[in-house]
Design a protein around this motif. Structure first.
Motif, PDB file in Angstrom:
ATOM      1  N   CYS A   1     -18.086  -5.339  41.245  1.00  0.00           N
ATOM      2  CA  CYS A   1     -17.586  -4.936  42.260  1.00  0.00           C
ATOM      3  C   CYS A   1     -16.097  -4.997  41.986  1.00  0.00           C
ATOM      4  O   CYS A   1     -15.654  -6.350  41.824  1.00  0.00           O
ATOM      5  N   LYS A   2     -15.633  -4.044  41.224  1.00  0.00           N
ATOM      6  CA  LYS A   2     -13.930  -4.469  40.994  1.00  0.00           C
ATOM      7  C   LYS A   2     -12.945  -3.660  41.717  1.00  0.00           C
ATOM      8  O   LYS A   2     -13.221  -1.958  41.836  1.00  0.00           O
ATOM      9  N   VAL A   3     -11.639  -4.069  42.191  1.00  0.00           N
ATOM     10  CA  VAL A   3     -11.254  -4.020  43.592  1.00  0.00           C
ATOM     11  C   VAL A   3      -9.362  -3.695  43.169  1.00  0.00           C
ATOM     12  O   VAL A   3      -9.699  -4.997  42.576  1.00  0.00           O
ATOM     13  N   ILE A   4      -8.874  -2.877  42.766  1.00  0.00           N
ATOM     14  CA  ILE A   4      -7.801  -2.932  42.136  1.00  0.00           C
ATOM     15  C   ILE A   4      -6.452  -3.386  43.662  1.00  0.00           C
ATOM     16  O   ILE A   4      -6.939  -2.240  44.323  1.00  0.00           O
ATOM     17  N   ASN A   5      -5.700  -3.703  43.282  1.00  0.00           N
ATOM     18  CA  ASN A   5      -5.090  -3.643  44.689  1.00  0.00           C
ATOM     19  C   ASN A   5      -4.967  -4.191  45.610  1.00  0.00           C
ATOM     20  O   ASN A   5      -5.030  -4.004  46.991  1.00  0.00           O
ATOM     21  N   LEU A   6      -6.182  -5.752  45.517  1.00  0.00           N
ATOM     22  CA  LEU A   6      -6.553  -6.262  46.950  1.00  0.00           C
ATOM     23  C   LEU A   6      -5.658  -6.370  47.385  1.00  0.00           C
ATOM     24  O   LEU A   6      -5.233  -6.872  48.538  1.00  0.00           O
ATOM     25  N   ARG A   7      -4.976  -7.745  46.713  1.00  0.00           N
ATOM     26  CA  ARG A   7      -3.994  -8.434  47.814  1.00  0.00           C
ATOM     27  C   ARG A   7      -4.488  -9.245  48.813  1.00  0.00           C
ATOM     28  O   ARG A   7      -6.007 -10.389  48.378  1.00  0.00           O
ATOM     29  N   ASN A   8      -4.483  -9.638  49.694  1.00  0.00           N
ATOM     30  CA  ASN A   8      -4.899 -10.635  50.905  1.00  0.00           C
ATOM     31  C   ASN A   8      -5.899  -9.531  52.001  1.00  0.00           C
ATOM     32  O   ASN A   8      -5.844 -10.870  53.105  1.00  0.00           O
ATOM     33  N   ARG A   9      -6.581  -8.422  50.706  1.00  0.00           N
ATOM     34  CA  ARG A   9      -7.479  -8.193  51.236  1.00  0.00           C
ATOM     35  C   ARG A   9      -8.875  -8.588  50.904  1.00  0.00           C
ATOM     36  O   ARG A   9      -8.812 -10.065  50.269  1.00  0.00           O
ATOM     37  N   MET A  10      -9.600  -8.940  52.370  1.00  0.00           N
ATOM     38  CA  MET A  10     -11.351  -9.495  51.988  1.00  0.00           C
ATOM     39  C   MET A  10     -12.630  -8.834  51.798  1.00  0.00           C
ATOM     40  O   MET A  10     -12.318  -7.219  51.807  1.00  0.00           O
ATOM     41  N   VAL A  11     -12.870  -9.142  50.581  1.00  0.00           N
ATOM     42  CA  VAL A  11     -14.502  -8.324  49.807  1.00  0.00           C
ATOM     43  C   VAL A  11     -15.817  -8.905  50.119  1.00  0.00           C
ATOM     44  O   VAL A  11     -15.847 -10.098  50.544  1.00  0.00           O
ATOM     45  N   SER A  12     -16.564  -7.902  51.107  1.00  0.00           N
ATOM     46  CA  SER A  12     -17.608  -8.818  51.495  1.00  0.00           C
ATOM     47  C   SER A  12     -18.900  -8.020  50.739  1.00  0.00           C
ATOM     48  O   SER A  12     -18.541  -6.230  50.179  1.00  0.00           O
ATOM     49  N   TRP A  13     -19.532  -8.353  50.982  1.00  0.00           N
ATOM     50  CA  TRP A  13     -21.710  -8.107  50.603  1.00  0.00           C
ATOM     51  C   TRP A  13     -22.147  -7.294  51.393  1.00  0.00           C
ATOM     52  O   TRP A  13     -22.961  -8.607  52.425  1.00  0.00           O
ATOM     53  N   LEU A  14     -23.491  -6.472  51.779  1.00  0.00           N
ATOM     54  CA  LEU A  14     -24.540  -6.498  52.782  1.00  0.00           C
ATOM     55  C   LEU A  14     -24.557  -5.477  51.896  1.00  0.00           C
ATOM     56  O   LEU A  14     -25.111  -4.644  51.071  1.00  0.00           O
ATOM     57  N   LYS A  15     -26.565  -5.427  53.014  1.00  0.00           N
ATOM     58  CA  LYS A  15     -27.462  -4.676  52.359  1.00  0.00           C
ATOM     59  C   LYS A  15     -27.640  -3.754  53.859  1.00  0.00           C
ATOM     60  O   LYS A  15     -27.840  -4.293  54.574  1.00  0.00           O
ATOM     61  N   THR A  16     -27.782  -2.845  53.244  1.00  0.00           N
ATOM     62  CA  THR A  16     -28.128  -1.574  54.338  1.00  0.00           C
ATOM     63  C   THR A  16     -29.477  -1.117  54.588  1.00  0.00           C
ATOM     64  O   THR A  16     -29.452  -1.374  55.960  1.00  0.00           O
ATOM     65  N   ASP A  17     -30.559  -1.806  53.941  1.00  0.00           N
ATOM     66  CA  ASP A  17     -32.254  -1.608  54.497  1.00  0.00           C
ATOM     67  C   ASP A  17     -32.663  -2.179  54.611  1.00  0.00           C
ATOM     68  O   ASP A  17     -33.293  -2.861  52.884  1.00  0.00           O
TER      69      ASP A  17
END
Length: 313
Positions: free
Chosen positions: A68-84
């Motif tokens: 997962c590639k996020v542009i302009n993330l800055r100080n935000r957080m990336v999380s991973w979740l499984k949906t089911d």
């Protein structure tokens, strides 16, 4: 002069504006395009790089990499979740899930967040969300499908990965069966290529064919063939050697021995008569014992009376 040049620049820019009032990308000046250092990029909201694959297929037991590639993330957080079922896997580089096969990584050179799953299992298949804690939440969904490895893809370039052909009768070399019971011999043929030959059974070097009391069952898959020889009521003539022959794949042999069924001795009395007979015998024994005691007592009394008469004389 300066005012005239400014006016010409404005007119030239307005001539290439599209109908929405925006400049097409090919007409953007280099200092207007997003880049890591200009003011437009620094103030732009985060967004996902949609060029990364969103459907992943991984062989059973291998390692899966969900990116997962996020542009302009800055100080935000990336999380991973499984949906089911819904399960929080990680936030940043911290992993919440107890399964040690899961880990979250950040590839700084590629500016990519990676969810690594080692030794994947069928249960790992599902939908995974890469979330950014914006308002509202931004979500990038990646699907994972775990499949069984197909050995056929390695036959041309790496034969060492292909399964070795084998013919095996389950249960070992020697089989002991009671006379009158059921004999079931199962032969498994494994081959890296499609198996189209017929599996034959031989009893004492004679081909076994289906008949009354004898059944032959088979089931075939792309790389495995299973053949079952079933004798519903074994007799002494069924003893001997049995060979499972799979043509060019080879063969395997088993020896069958027949043992006599030990029959329990029949009781001369039915079970419902055992208790009354035991009670009757017990009472009879008691009466006999009482009779003996009474006789002994009578004899003792007679002896005592005789002794007293002699003493009187």
């Amino acid at each position: 002069m300066y005012l005239r040049m400014t006016w010409v620049f404005i007119l030239s820019m307005s001539s290439i504006l599209d109908m929405t009032g925006c400049l097409p990308d090919k007409h953007l000046l280099s200092w207007l395009k997003p880049n890591p250092i200009n003011i437009l990029t620094l103030n732009a909201p985060p967004y996902f790089d949609s060029d990364l694959p969103q459907k992943m297929v991984t062989n059973l037991g291998d390692t899966a990499f969900l990116k997962c590639k996020v542009i302009n993330l800055r100080n935000r957080m990336v999380s991973w979740l499984k949906t089911d079922p819904l399960q929080i896997i990680s936030s940043g580089l911290y992993t919440f899930i107890k399964d040690p096969r899961y880990s979250s990584e950040y590839m700084e050179e590629e500016n990519t967040w990676v969810l690594r799953i080692t030794k994947v299992e069928y249960e790992d298949s599902g939908m995974f969300d890469c979330q950014v804690n914006t308002d509202p939440l931004m979500t990038y969904t990646v699907s994972l499908k775990v499949v069984k490895k197909d050995y056929r893809q390695f036959l041309n370039d790496a034969p060492q990965y292909a399964a070795e052909p084998s013919v095996k009768i389950l249960g070992g070399f020697e089989h002991l069966v009671k006379a009158g019971s059921v004999l079931n011999l199962t032969c498994v043929v494994t081959t890296p290529t499609s198996y189209n030959q017929m599996t034959r059974w031989l009893h004492n070097d004679r081909i076994v064919t289906p008949k009354t009391g004898v059944s032959l069952l088979s089931e075939n898959t792309p790389h495995t063939s299973v053949s079952c020889l079933i004798i519903h009521r074994v007799q002494h003539r069924d003893a001997g050697s049995y060979v499972c022959a799979a043509g060019d794949m080879g063969h395997d042999m088993a020896v069958v021995g027949i043992i006599e069924e030990v029959k329990p001795l029949k009781s001369f009395l039915p079970h419902n008569m055992m208790i009354p007979v035991i009670v009757l015998l017990s009472i009879s024994s008691l009466i006999i014992v009482l009779g003996i005691v009474r006789t002994v007592a009578r004899n003792s009394d007679e002896a005592d009376s005789c002794s007293s008469r002699k003493s009187e004389v």
